[in-house]
Design an enzyme around this catalytic site. Sequence first.
Site, PDB file in Angstrom:
ATOM      1  N   TYR A 287       0.867  -1.178   0.000  1.00 31.86           N
ATOM      2  CA  TYR A 287       0.000   0.000   0.000  1.00 31.86           C
ATOM      3  C   TYR A 287       0.904   1.228   0.000  1.00 31.86           C
ATOM      4  O   TYR A 287       1.428   1.637   1.033  1.00 31.86           O
ATOM      5  CB  TYR A 287      -0.889   0.039   1.238  1.00 31.86           C
ATOM      6  CG  TYR A 287      -1.924  -1.056   1.347  1.00 31.86           C
ATOM      7  CD1 TYR A 287      -2.228  -1.897   0.282  1.00 31.86           C
ATOM      8  CD2 TYR A 287      -2.599  -1.258   2.541  1.00 31.86           C
ATOM      9  CE1 TYR A 287      -3.179  -2.902   0.408  1.00 31.86           C
ATOM     10  CE2 TYR A 287      -3.567  -2.248   2.675  1.00 31.86           C
ATOM     11  CZ  TYR A 287      -3.847  -3.069   1.610  1.00 31.86           C
ATOM     12  OH  TYR A 287      -4.791  -4.049   1.745  1.00 31.86           O
TER      13      TYR A 287
ATOM     14  N   PHE B 249     -13.236  -5.151   0.847  1.00 37.26           N
ATOM     15  CA  PHE B 249     -14.374  -4.498   0.200  1.00 37.26           C
ATOM     16  C   PHE B 249     -15.669  -4.874   0.924  1.00 37.26           C
ATOM     17  O   PHE B 249     -16.651  -5.294   0.292  1.00 37.26           O
ATOM     18  CB  PHE B 249     -14.464  -4.864  -1.273  1.00 37.26           C
ATOM     19  CG  PHE B 249     -13.473  -4.157  -2.163  1.00 37.26           C
ATOM     20  CD1 PHE B 249     -12.627  -3.180  -1.661  1.00 37.26           C
ATOM     21  CD2 PHE B 249     -13.384  -4.472  -3.506  1.00 37.26           C
ATOM     22  CE1 PHE B 249     -11.715  -2.533  -2.482  1.00 37.26           C
ATOM     23  CE2 PHE B 249     -12.469  -3.830  -4.339  1.00 37.26           C
ATOM     24  CZ  PHE B 249     -11.635  -2.873  -3.822  1.00 37.26           C
ATOM     25  N   PRO B 250     -15.726  -4.740   2.255  1.00 28.74           N
ATOM     26  CA  PRO B 250     -16.952  -5.118   2.977  1.00 28.74           C
ATOM     27  C   PRO B 250     -18.148  -4.243   2.617  1.00 28.74           C
ATOM     28  O   PRO B 250     -19.288  -4.631   2.872  1.00 28.74           O
ATOM     29  CB  PRO B 250     -16.566  -4.936   4.447  1.00 28.74           C
ATOM     30  CG  PRO B 250     -15.477  -3.910   4.435  1.00 28.74           C
ATOM     31  CD  PRO B 250     -14.704  -4.196   3.171  1.00 28.74           C
ATOM     32  N   LEU B 251     -17.883  -3.098   2.000  1.00 33.23           N
ATOM     33  CA  LEU B 251     -18.959  -2.225   1.536  1.00 33.23           C
ATOM     34  C   LEU B 251     -19.101  -2.260   0.017  1.00 33.23           C
ATOM     35  O   LEU B 251     -19.712  -1.370  -0.582  1.00 33.23           O
ATOM     36  CB  LEU B 251     -18.721  -0.788   2.012  1.00 33.23           C
ATOM     37  CG  LEU B 251     -18.710  -0.603   3.527  1.00 33.23           C
ATOM     38  CD1 LEU B 251     -18.335   0.823   3.900  1.00 33.23           C
ATOM     39  CD2 LEU B 251     -20.058  -0.971   4.115  1.00 33.23           C
ATOM     40  N   GLY B 252     -18.521  -3.297  -0.611  1.00 33.93           N
ATOM     41  CA  GLY B 252     -18.642  -3.408  -2.056  1.00 33.93           C
ATOM     42  C   GLY B 252     -18.006  -2.247  -2.789  1.00 33.93           C
ATOM     43  O   GLY B 252     -18.458  -1.855  -3.861  1.00 33.93           O
TER      44      GLY B 252
END
Length: 293
Positions: A64, A211-214
């Site tokens: 990152y 990506f837990p919130l897409g």
Amino acid sequence: MTLPAPPQTLRIGSDLPVRRLGYGTAQLTGPGYWGPRGSGAEATALLRRAVELGVTLVDTADNYGPDVAEERVAAALHPYADGLVIATKGGVVRDSAEAWHIDGHPERLRAMCEASLRRLRLERIDLYQLHRIDPGVPVAEQLGALGELRAAGKIRHVGLDSVTAEQLRAALDLDLVPIVSVQNRYNLLDRASEPLLKLCEAHGIAFLPWFPLGNGGLTEDPVCAAVAAAHGATPAQIALAWLLHHSPVLCPTPGTGTLAHLEENLGAAQVRLTAQELARLDALTPRPSAPPA
């Protein structure tokens, strides 16, 4: 009927209790996770506020930036508070903003781990995750290298990132090093990794969905919006609350670059869904059948 409150903590391995909403650091870097995002002072404020709000798991990676996120974690949080778990990853090399490659050769994994230790100012990394399995290197060599680092006291626990249920099962069968966590893409509208989740549940392995919130897409779902309105919450909070209710091994680490979104995300732990709401949310995406554990 409002459901019982989901567990607020889980254990990574047998000895690392963490709150089930952590903080992921990818958004501390620029577009494509390249270079810095904002100032170092802004990153420091965000990380310190996350810890003030009860975050006990900070998840980062050497690529990152590259290097940027790990350096910002150390600048903001070192010396680390007791009970704060720092997780990082190695095995993916960034060549430029657009290019990267996987490198699981044992000598490279050892060098990456040593570099992360220096940047994070740690003597031992609590959770070191193989960011990708290198198809060009025998898995036994990759896991063996991580096992050697663990035996040398450089890392405490080993996790895997972006694996299939079959790959996790193969790693468990090799029994070269305990696997205590996985990270895969998983959220309310993307449940392709459901078989992997079931395998994690069977073996007591933590699942840190990325990506837990897409990647923002869930915030526009009308069912999420309707459930959110009933709770005076946001769709993002409902999507995170669904994860917490769905499985006790799920530990989302949503990332953000703003204090407002950080506080919004962590507020999801206070949402208590009803059985009817959970059924409505479950029905949004058919779940793949899970193979035998």
